[in-house]
Scaffold this motif. Structure first.
Motif, PDB file in Angstrom:
ATOM      1  N   PHE A 130      21.962  -2.856  20.175  1.00  0.00           N
ATOM      2  CA  PHE A 130      21.747  -1.739  19.252  1.00  0.00           C
ATOM      3  C   PHE A 130      22.505  -1.968  17.948  1.00  0.00           C
ATOM      4  N   ALA A 131      23.740  -2.463  18.045  1.00  0.00           N
ATOM      5  CA  ALA A 131      24.538  -2.705  16.843  1.00  0.00           C
ATOM      6  C   ALA A 131      23.886  -3.755  15.955  1.00  0.00           C
ATOM      7  N   LEU A 132      23.378  -4.833  16.558  1.00  0.00           N
ATOM      8  CA  LEU A 132      22.712  -5.884  15.792  1.00  0.00           C
ATOM      9  C   LEU A 132      21.444  -5.361  15.134  1.00  0.00           C
ATOM     10  N   LEU A 133      20.631  -4.635  15.910  1.00  0.00           N
ATOM     11  CA  LEU A 133      19.404  -4.075  15.352  1.00  0.00           C
ATOM     12  C   LEU A 133      19.707  -3.129  14.203  1.00  0.00           C
ATOM     13  N   ALA A 134      20.728  -2.310  14.372  1.00  0.00           N
ATOM     14  CA  ALA A 134      21.087  -1.346  13.323  1.00  0.00           C
ATOM     15  C   ALA A 134      21.485  -2.071  12.050  1.00  0.00           C
ATOM     16  N   ALA A 135      22.287  -3.133  12.182  1.00  0.00           N
ATOM     17  CA  ALA A 135      22.718  -3.878  11.000  1.00  0.00           C
ATOM     18  C   ALA A 135      21.534  -4.494  10.276  1.00  0.00           C
ATOM     19  N   VAL A 136      20.621  -5.097  11.039  1.00  0.00           N
ATOM     20  CA  VAL A 136      19.440  -5.723  10.438  1.00  0.00           C
ATOM     21  C   VAL A 136      18.560  -4.685   9.760  1.00  0.00           C
ATOM     22  N   MET A 137      18.329  -3.564  10.454  1.00  0.00           N
ATOM     23  CA  MET A 137      17.430  -2.556   9.910  1.00  0.00           C
ATOM     24  C   MET A 137      18.026  -1.879   8.687  1.00  0.00           C
ATOM     25  N   LEU A 138      19.348  -1.697   8.668  1.00  0.00           N
ATOM     26  CA  LEU A 138      19.976  -1.112   7.493  1.00  0.00           C
ATOM     27  C   LEU A 138      19.780  -2.011   6.274  1.00  0.00           C
ATOM     28  N   LEU A 139      19.915  -3.313   6.468  1.00  0.00           N
ATOM     29  CA  LEU A 139      19.743  -4.241   5.355  1.00  0.00           C
ATOM     30  C   LEU A 139      18.303  -4.280   4.872  1.00  0.00           C
ATOM     31  N   THR A 140      17.367  -4.417   5.808  1.00  0.00           N
ATOM     32  CA  THR A 140      15.957  -4.499   5.415  1.00  0.00           C
ATOM     33  C   THR A 140      15.437  -3.146   4.956  1.00  0.00           C
ATOM     34  N   GLY A 141      15.906  -2.064   5.585  1.00  0.00           N
ATOM     35  CA  GLY A 141      15.437  -0.735   5.215  1.00  0.00           C
ATOM     36  C   GLY A 141      15.846  -0.363   3.813  1.00  0.00           C
ATOM     37  N   ALA A 142      17.096  -0.704   3.439  1.00  0.00           N
ATOM     38  CA  ALA A 142      17.571  -0.369   2.100  1.00  0.00           C
ATOM     39  C   ALA A 142      16.756  -1.091   1.037  1.00  0.00           C
ATOM     40  N   ALA A 143      16.291  -2.298   1.370  1.00  0.00           N
ATOM     41  CA  ALA A 143      15.555  -3.080   0.390  1.00  0.00           C
ATOM     42  C   ALA A 143      14.128  -2.579   0.212  1.00  0.00           C
ATOM     43  N   THR A 144      13.591  -1.884   1.199  1.00  0.00           N
ATOM     44  CA  THR A 144      12.186  -1.485   1.142  1.00  0.00           C
ATOM     45  C   THR A 144      12.004   0.029   1.070  1.00  0.00           C
ATOM     46  N   ALA A 145      13.075   0.781   0.820  1.00  0.00           N
ATOM     47  CA  ALA A 145      12.969   2.235   0.741  1.00  0.00           C
ATOM     48  C   ALA A 145      12.388   2.619  -0.617  1.00  0.00           C
ATOM     49  N   ASP A 146      11.099   2.377  -0.785  1.00  0.00           N
ATOM     50  CA  ASP A 146      10.429   2.596  -2.060  1.00  0.00           C
ATOM     51  C   ASP A 146       8.966   2.904  -1.775  1.00  0.00           C
ATOM     52  N   PRO A 147       8.421   3.997  -2.317  1.00  0.00           N
ATOM     53  CA  PRO A 147       7.015   4.343  -2.071  1.00  0.00           C
ATOM     54  C   PRO A 147       6.044   3.229  -2.430  1.00  0.00           C
ATOM     55  N   ALA A 148       6.410   2.374  -3.385  1.00  0.00           N
ATOM     56  CA  ALA A 148       5.501   1.290  -3.770  1.00  0.00           C
ATOM     57  C   ALA A 148       5.227   0.362  -2.599  1.00  0.00           C
ATOM     58  N   SER A 149       6.217   0.208  -1.710  1.00  0.00           N
ATOM     59  CA  SER A 149       6.037  -0.677  -0.561  1.00  0.00           C
ATOM     60  C   SER A 149       5.373   0.042   0.605  1.00  0.00           C
ATOM     61  N   TRP A 150       5.236   1.350   0.509  1.00  0.00           N
ATOM     62  CA  TRP A 150       4.632   2.136   1.593  1.00  0.00           C
ATOM     63  C   TRP A 150       3.172   2.480   1.322  1.00  0.00           C
ATOM     64  N   LYS A 151       2.733   2.350   0.084  1.00  0.00           N
ATOM     65  CA  LYS A 151       1.415   2.847  -0.304  1.00  0.00           C
ATOM     66  C   LYS A 151       0.271   2.219   0.486  1.00  0.00           C
ATOM     67  N   HIS A 152       0.395   0.952   0.845  1.00  0.00           N
ATOM     68  CA  HIS A 152      -0.703   0.314   1.567  1.00  0.00           C
ATOM     69  C   HIS A 152      -0.905   0.936   2.941  1.00  0.00           C
ATOM     70  N   GLU A 153       0.186   1.420   3.533  1.00  0.00           N
ATOM     71  CA  GLU A 153       0.108   2.041   4.855  1.00  0.00           C
ATOM     72  C   GLU A 153      -0.153   3.539   4.744  1.00  0.00           C
ATOM     73  N   TRP A 154       0.232   4.126   3.604  1.00  0.00           N
ATOM     74  CA  TRP A 154       0.139   5.575   3.425  1.00  0.00           C
ATOM     75  C   TRP A 154      -0.597   5.902   2.124  1.00  0.00           C
TER      76      TRP A 154
END
Length: 322
Positions: free
Chosen positions: A5-29
């Motif tokens: 869980f700790a490893l997953l959290a660290a990875v997701m925090l790094l990748t999530g912060a980089a992609t927290a932008d509607p421009a990257s979500w528009k194709h799915e939403w």
């Protein structure tokens, strides 16, 4: 498991912060109106891993008489929905832990029965709104480690713990929480012999298994970088939220029953934690809580983790009995 869980959290925090932008979500939403939001920053929203509908919500589930169900152990938790004169319905956490949302109709009322494993938040909402009856799915996004739901009509995003639309056309709208509760399967079956239980969904899942083994023994929740709760309460300790007030479950358990703030909270044994061992039925005892008003009527509430209450109700009252 804790290291995973700790490893997953660290990875997701790094990748999530980089992609927290509607421009990257528009194709799915493509239908979500990202010009409307109530969150202070897009960085608050993180990917939980699965894509949109990667965790499939259940629509109009099948039911069977409670007396005929033999697959569920007596200690397993269920969410009980009892509306009007309709037979009480049990929604087993063994299914909700894999699907998180059930869209159903009980006693003529369209409901969404929801469970967020990462917050232990199990709440039921009335799907009727000023914008019509909504159907909900799982977005795959998290905020403060809590599931973000979406409605299929406008694809607005909703915070599960609050029943509040936070992104999209319906931003600011709120769902009405219904007075349902979580109890053991044995208690439900004994109390409501004429009750119904949700039948096993037709999906290839290991129902009865907890995919979050050891989660509620962690010091920090998954994908949560907020401050710990006050008063020395562990982040993943259970609290009973009624409105904007929260009682530590340990306090209610020790007392057996408490009457404060115009409500009575009572505890009984027999219910296992769904987020402890790999087998839900073998989870440690956490017990069940009922919340009633002065007239003995059930009240809407939630048994959630302390960090989630602190995150979503930062000005809430901590009923610690001091």
């Amino acid at each position: 498991m804790h290291r995973l869980f700790a490893l997953l959290a660290a990875v997701m925090l790094l990748t999530g912060a980089a992609t927290a932008d509607p421009a990257s979500w528009k194709h799915e939403w493509p239908r979500t109106d990202f010009t409307r939001k109530s969150v202070a920053s897009w960085a608050e929203i993180k990917s939980g891993g699965p894509p949109k509908d990667g965790i499939p919500a259940i629509d109009a589930p099948a039911f069977r008489p409670a007396a005929s169900e033999t697959r569920i152990a007596g200690t397993e938790p269920v969410i009980t929905v009892q509306i009007g004169d309709a037979p009480a319905r049990a929604y087993p956490i063994r299914y909700l832990i894999w699907h998180e949302i059930v869209n159903d109709t009980v006693g003529g009322v369209p409901v969404a029965v929801t469970f967020c494993p990462l917050c232990n938040s199990g709440v039921t909402f009335d799907r009727r709104t000023a914008h019509g009856v909504l159907d909900f799915g799982v977005s795959g996004k998290l905020r403060n480690s809590d599931m973000i739901m979406y409605d299929r009509q406008t694809e607005s995003w909703w915070q599960q713990a609050q029943g509040l639309a936070i992104v999209g056309e319906l931003t600011g709208a709120r769902l009405r929480q219904l007075p349902t509760w979580m109890e053991s399967w044995a208690t439900f079956r004994a109390r409501t012999p004429g009750g119904l239980v949700m039948d096993q969904p037709d999906f290839p899942r290991q129902y009865g298994r907890n995919p979050y083994g050891g989660y509620d023994s962690l010091e920090r929740p998954f994908l949560y970088d907020g401050a710990p709760p006050p008063h020395g309460i562990p982040a993943l300790a259970r609290v009973v939220r009624v409105g904007k007030a929260a009682w530590p479950l340990t306090r209610i358990r020790a007392a057996g029953a408490l009457t404060e703030n115009g409500v009575t909270l009572s505890w009984e044994s027999g219910q296992a934690s769904a987020l402890d061992t790999a087998s839900i039925a073998k989870g440690r005892e956490v017990g069940a809580v009922r919340v009633r008003d002065a007239q003995g009527r059930d009240l809407a509430h939630d048994v959630m983790f302390a960090f989630a209450f602190d995150a979503f109700w930062p000005d809430g009252a901590w009923m610690i009995g001091r």
